[in-house]
Scaffold this active site. Sequence first.
Site, PDB file in Angstrom:
ATOM      1  N   HIS A 205       0.799  -1.234   0.000  1.00 54.69           N
ATOM      2  CA  HIS A 205       0.000   0.000   0.000  1.00 54.69           C
ATOM      3  C   HIS A 205       0.828   1.279   0.000  1.00 54.69           C
ATOM      4  O   HIS A 205       0.271   2.371  -0.110  1.00 54.69           O
ATOM      5  CB  HIS A 205      -0.934   0.032   1.219  1.00 54.69           C
ATOM      6  CG  HIS A 205      -0.236   0.364   2.493  1.00 54.69           C
ATOM      7  ND1 HIS A 205       0.570  -0.534   3.144  1.00 54.69           N
ATOM      8  CD2 HIS A 205      -0.181   1.513   3.214  1.00 54.69           C
ATOM      9  CE1 HIS A 205       1.071   0.039   4.230  1.00 54.69           C
ATOM     10  NE2 HIS A 205       0.640   1.273   4.294  1.00 54.69           N
TER      11      HIS A 205
HETATM   12  C1  UD1 Z   1      -2.078   5.857   5.934  1.00 52.27           C
HETATM   13  C2  UD1 Z   1      -0.748   6.273   6.537  1.00 52.27           C
HETATM   14  C3  UD1 Z   1       0.273   5.168   6.381  1.00 52.27           C
HETATM   15  C4  UD1 Z   1      -0.246   3.850   6.904  1.00 52.27           C
HETATM   16  C5  UD1 Z   1      -1.568   3.537   6.229  1.00 52.27           C
HETATM   17  C6  UD1 Z   1      -2.151   2.245   6.726  1.00 52.27           C
HETATM   18  C7  UD1 Z   1      -0.315   8.703   6.391  1.00 52.27           C
HETATM   19  C8  UD1 Z   1       0.502   9.732   5.725  1.00 52.27           C
HETATM   20  N1  UD1 Z   1      -0.206   7.451   5.894  1.00 52.27           N
HETATM   21  O1  UD1 Z   1      -1.891   5.731   4.529  1.00 52.27           O
HETATM   22  O2  UD1 Z   1       1.444   5.505   7.095  1.00 52.27           O
HETATM   23  O3  UD1 Z   1       0.680   2.832   6.648  1.00 52.27           O
HETATM   24  O4  UD1 Z   1      -2.473   4.620   6.510  1.00 52.27           O
HETATM   25  O5  UD1 Z   1      -3.352   1.942   6.119  1.00 52.27           O
HETATM   26  O6  UD1 Z   1      -1.007   9.017   7.325  1.00 52.27           O
HETATM   27  N2  UD1 Z   1      -9.406   4.893   2.081  1.00 52.27           N
HETATM   28  C9  UD1 Z   1     -10.636   4.290   2.122  1.00 52.27           C
HETATM   29  N3  UD1 Z   1     -11.154   3.969   3.359  1.00 52.27           N
HETATM   30  C10 UD1 Z   1     -10.534   4.236   4.503  1.00 52.27           C
HETATM   31  C11 UD1 Z   1      -9.282   4.869   4.452  1.00 52.27           C
HETATM   32  C12 UD1 Z   1      -8.716   5.181   3.238  1.00 52.27           C
HETATM   33  O7  UD1 Z   1     -11.245   4.021   1.100  1.00 52.27           O
HETATM   34  O8  UD1 Z   1     -11.071   3.922   5.584  1.00 52.27           O
HETATM   35  C13 UD1 Z   1      -8.796   5.200   0.764  1.00 52.27           C
HETATM   36  C14 UD1 Z   1      -9.100   6.551   0.224  1.00 52.27           C
HETATM   37  O9  UD1 Z   1      -9.272   6.446  -1.149  1.00 52.27           O
HETATM   38  C15 UD1 Z   1      -7.860   7.354   0.526  1.00 52.27           C
HETATM   39  C16 UD1 Z   1      -6.765   6.301   0.404  1.00 52.27           C
HETATM   40  O10 UD1 Z   1      -7.380   5.103   0.871  1.00 52.27           O
HETATM   41  O11 UD1 Z   1      -7.676   8.422  -0.344  1.00 52.27           O
HETATM   42  C17 UD1 Z   1      -5.554   6.609   1.224  1.00 52.27           C
HETATM   43  O12 UD1 Z   1      -5.905   6.841   2.598  1.00 52.27           O
HETATM   44  P1  UD1 Z   1      -4.998   7.814   3.510  1.00 52.27           P
HETATM   45  O13 UD1 Z   1      -5.496   7.838   4.893  1.00 52.27           O
HETATM   46  O14 UD1 Z   1      -4.789   9.119   2.810  1.00 52.27           O
HETATM   47  O15 UD1 Z   1      -3.562   7.153   3.508  1.00 52.27           O
HETATM   48  P2  UD1 Z   1      -3.135   5.635   3.533  1.00 52.27           P
HETATM   49  O16 UD1 Z   1      -2.594   5.313   2.204  1.00 52.27           O
HETATM   50  O17 UD1 Z   1      -4.203   4.763   4.100  1.00 52.27           O
END
Ligand code: UD1
Length: 363
Positions: A205
């Site tokens: 991821h």
């Molecule tokens: C975040 C953390 C990362 C961690 C990861 C674990 C930061 C900078 N990064 O990254 O260190 O390893 O979480 O998962 O804080 N989304 C959903 N549902 C959710 C959450 C996210 O659909 O419940 C999707 C959305 O499209 C979103 C994307 O995942 O844009 C990324 O989510 P985001 O919280 O921005 O960062 P992660 O890649 O999850």
Amino acid sequence: MKIISIAGARPNFMKIAPLMEAMGAHESIEPMLVHTGQHYDERMSDLFFKQLGIPEPDMNLEIGSASHAVQTAGIMTAFEPICLEHKPDAVLVVGDVNSTIACGLVAVKLGIKLVHVEAGLRSGDRAMPEEINRVLTDSISDMLFCTEPAGVKNLIAEGVSPERVFLVGNVMIDTLLKNKAKADESTILDEIGVVPGAYAAMTIHRPSNVDDPVVFARLLDAIDVIQKEMPIIFPIHPRTRNNIAKMGFTDRIEAMGNLRLIEPAGYMDFLKLTSNAKLVLTDSGGIQEETTILKVPCITMRENTERPITTEVGSSQLVGTDPVKILEAYRKVIEGQWRTPQVPELWDGKAAERIVKIIVEKL
Ligand code: UD1
């Protein structure tokens, strides 16, 4: 002593669980929990609260997904009035996600003590958003709790006063040891139809791997070879799933008959999956640590790690994203040439208790 703890994203939940328990058991602490809502899907958030017995958050900021600036600023704007209203003696943050730095910054600017759990980790790679969050959070924290000796060394080298730095072990491992027996009861292997020791478990991821189609395609080259030899179980993060569709990799992935995509797994299922795998392929930080304790070979598809102990004594080998290197490491595992990891100092299930004891003594 009122302490507001912050949990925002999936990797925070297993860290906050033992801390909330240890604080709840201490008569001089009044714990509060704020969920920022950075992660919000049932399978990325609620399930972990239920399975790990984390108390219902006192507040949920419901920030959700957005760009880094919008997400970080949104958390800050929503968290400040909570601090003003509740006047905590300390704010406790864990890990390195955007919620960590956002709430940390709000706390220190209001003159509230900041406690950082999992401090001092450094990958040296400033292109990682988490590295920026780590450096900044540590530079403003009053108490810094480290999981491994490298963390202490990094902080001292950055000029943090040694009286504020404590090597206490790993709260994520507290959660693993506490829940291992319960996770053994998970029926996930039967549901998927795999047998212990005869499959690989995989997570990918990191933005550096899944936001760049060239890099992602290289990983798929290696995955394609491995899945021809053993099933690969791939609980898929929403970010990765979105990018597979966006980058046009769906057909390629569907053509890999032994690559089994499943929904993001809950804590118990994931622990069962990793602990019974022949090997783990990952770009996660936490999984490098968990596999060290589970004694499962971990092929880490990154160029660097902020958790060097996992490659020094642990099960993890850094292979980057070159398919040749990934497959070399895979062959090493298959041929039984992987070393058995040792348990790092203080990864004994008691880190949260140590942290709470030190907080009570020092604050
Ligand atoms: C975040 C953390 C990362 C961690 C990861 C674990 C930061 C900078 N990064 O990254 O260190 O390893 O979480 O998962 O804080 N989304 C959903 N549902 C959710 C959450 C996210 O659909 O419940 C999707 C959305 O499209 C979103 C994307 O995942 O844009 C990324 O989510 P985001 O919280 O921005 O960062 P992660 O890649 O999850």
